[in-house]
Design a protein around this motif. Sequence first.
Motif, PDB file in Angstrom:
ATOM      1  N   VAL A   5      12.621 -12.181   7.293  1.00 31.09           N
ATOM      2  CA  VAL A   5      12.743 -11.405   6.357  1.00 31.09           C
ATOM      3  C   VAL A   5      11.943 -11.768   5.336  1.00 31.09           C
ATOM      4  N   LEU A   6      11.183 -10.802   4.698  1.00 34.34           N
ATOM      5  CA  LEU A   6      10.482 -11.163   3.606  1.00 34.34           C
ATOM      6  C   LEU A   6      10.982  -9.770   2.256  1.00 34.34           C
ATOM      7  N   ALA A   7      11.365 -10.819   1.074  1.00 31.37           N
ATOM      8  CA  ALA A   7      11.610  -9.341   0.447  1.00 31.37           C
ATOM      9  C   ALA A   7      11.224  -9.662  -1.271  1.00 31.37           C
ATOM     10  N   ASP A   8      10.202  -8.635  -1.532  1.00 29.01           N
ATOM     11  CA  ASP A   8       9.260  -9.482  -2.889  1.00 29.01           C
ATOM     12  C   ASP A   8       9.211  -7.593  -3.379  1.00 29.01           C
ATOM     13  N   VAL A  29       7.669 -13.193  10.781  1.00 27.27           N
ATOM     14  CA  VAL A  29       7.817 -12.304  10.047  1.00 27.27           C
ATOM     15  C   VAL A  29       8.518 -10.505  10.373  1.00 27.27           C
ATOM     16  N   VAL A  30       9.567  -9.965  10.601  1.00 27.54           N
ATOM     17  CA  VAL A  30      10.411  -9.063  11.738  1.00 27.54           C
ATOM     18  C   VAL A  30      10.107  -8.423  10.420  1.00 27.54           C
ATOM     19  N   ALA A  31      10.959  -8.224   9.402  1.00 28.10           N
ATOM     20  CA  ALA A  31      11.252  -7.087   7.956  1.00 28.10           C
ATOM     21  C   ALA A  31      10.096  -7.598   6.921  1.00 28.10           C
ATOM     22  N   GLU A  32      10.345  -6.444   5.882  1.00 31.69           N
ATOM     23  CA  GLU A  32       9.321  -6.860   4.720  1.00 31.69           C
ATOM     24  C   GLU A  32      10.872  -5.922   3.875  1.00 31.69           C
ATOM     25  N   ALA A  33      11.239  -6.347   2.438  1.00 33.62           N
ATOM     26  CA  ALA A  33      11.937  -5.068   1.596  1.00 33.62           C
ATOM     27  C   ALA A  33      11.448  -4.965   0.562  1.00 33.62           C
ATOM     28  N   VAL A  43      18.384  -7.589   6.573  1.00 37.72           N
ATOM     29  CA  VAL A  43      19.371  -8.896   7.435  1.00 37.72           C
ATOM     30  C   VAL A  43      20.376  -8.603   8.338  1.00 37.72           C
ATOM     31  N   ARG A  44      21.269  -8.023   8.207  1.00 42.04           N
ATOM     32  CA  ARG A  44      22.251  -7.357   9.003  1.00 42.04           C
ATOM     33  C   ARG A  44      21.507  -6.557   9.879  1.00 42.04           C
ATOM     34  N   ALA A  45      20.780  -5.865  10.143  1.00 41.63           N
ATOM     35  CA  ALA A  45      20.190  -5.140  11.432  1.00 41.63           C
ATOM     36  C   ALA A  45      19.413  -6.322  12.140  1.00 41.63           C
ATOM     37  N   HIS A  46      18.612  -7.367  11.816  1.00 44.33           N
ATOM     38  CA  HIS A  46      18.536  -8.073  11.793  1.00 44.33           C
ATOM     39  C   HIS A  46      18.533  -9.682  12.362  1.00 44.33           C
ATOM     40  N   ARG A  47      19.020  -9.656  11.381  1.00 47.82           N
ATOM     41  CA  ARG A  47      19.860 -11.123  11.568  1.00 47.82           C
ATOM     42  C   ARG A  47      19.177 -12.367  11.811  1.00 47.82           C
ATOM     43  N   ALA A  51      15.428 -15.785   5.532  1.00 45.53           N
ATOM     44  CA  ALA A  51      15.757 -14.705   4.198  1.00 45.53           C
ATOM     45  C   ALA A  51      14.689 -15.061   3.270  1.00 45.53           C
ATOM     46  N   LEU A  52      13.541 -15.039   3.255  1.00 45.70           N
ATOM     47  CA  LEU A  52      13.266 -15.729   2.004  1.00 45.70           C
ATOM     48  C   LEU A  52      12.595 -14.585   0.799  1.00 45.70           C
TER      49      LEU A  52
END
Length: 218
Positions: A5-8, A29-33, A43-47, A51-52
């Motif tokens: 999961v990527l967050a920026d 990359v399964v999700a982005e925030a 992160v809770r949803a995809h586990r 986490a980047l």
Amino acid sequence: MIRVVLADDEAVIRAGVRMILSADPEIEVVAEAADGRALIELVRAHRPDVALVDIRMPELDGLTATAELRRVAPGTAVLIMTTFGNDAYIARALGDGAAGFLLKTGDPREFLLGVRAVAEGAAYLSPRVASRVINELTGEQLARGAAARDRTGVLTNREREVLGLVGEGLSNAEIARRLHLVEGSVKTYVSTILGRLGVRNRVQAAIIAHEAGLVDRT
């Protein structure tokens, strides 16, 4: 497959990092925030395995999000993306359980190396940021170096050797190959080392290894 999961908060940064990671067929990359609160929910949803996380984000900054992720998703390794201007925050992130640090403006290959390392349970410090991280944490470098050598004095020669390789960012499997040991023995050594040093994770142990001069810098 290593799930990330990527967050920026900057879409262009996310796009660039996603493109770099896509070069490895074993990283997804399964999700982005775009903010810390969304990151935690994803992160809770995809586990994911990793986490980047950028340090500076709206709603909930990356540091606060790191501490929360260690509580709600201990199986997800947190890899921090930073810049030289963010060095002052590194000590807090380490204390909150971050598994490693990448420099946004560094070699793109470090993203692949870092994600793989922390997914395998190793620590990862970008070579260009490692010395700055250590300086930020040490304050008086000589005094902290002496203290680190005292702390590692309780370790056996083999444990010190293993600790030095942890400081290089090697995984248990890589250490086993380097020292001609079985991986289970390395896992036991690492667990013992963390306990004797009184630290929570491999990143904190790696810092001590650097401070004590156990890491081969050649």
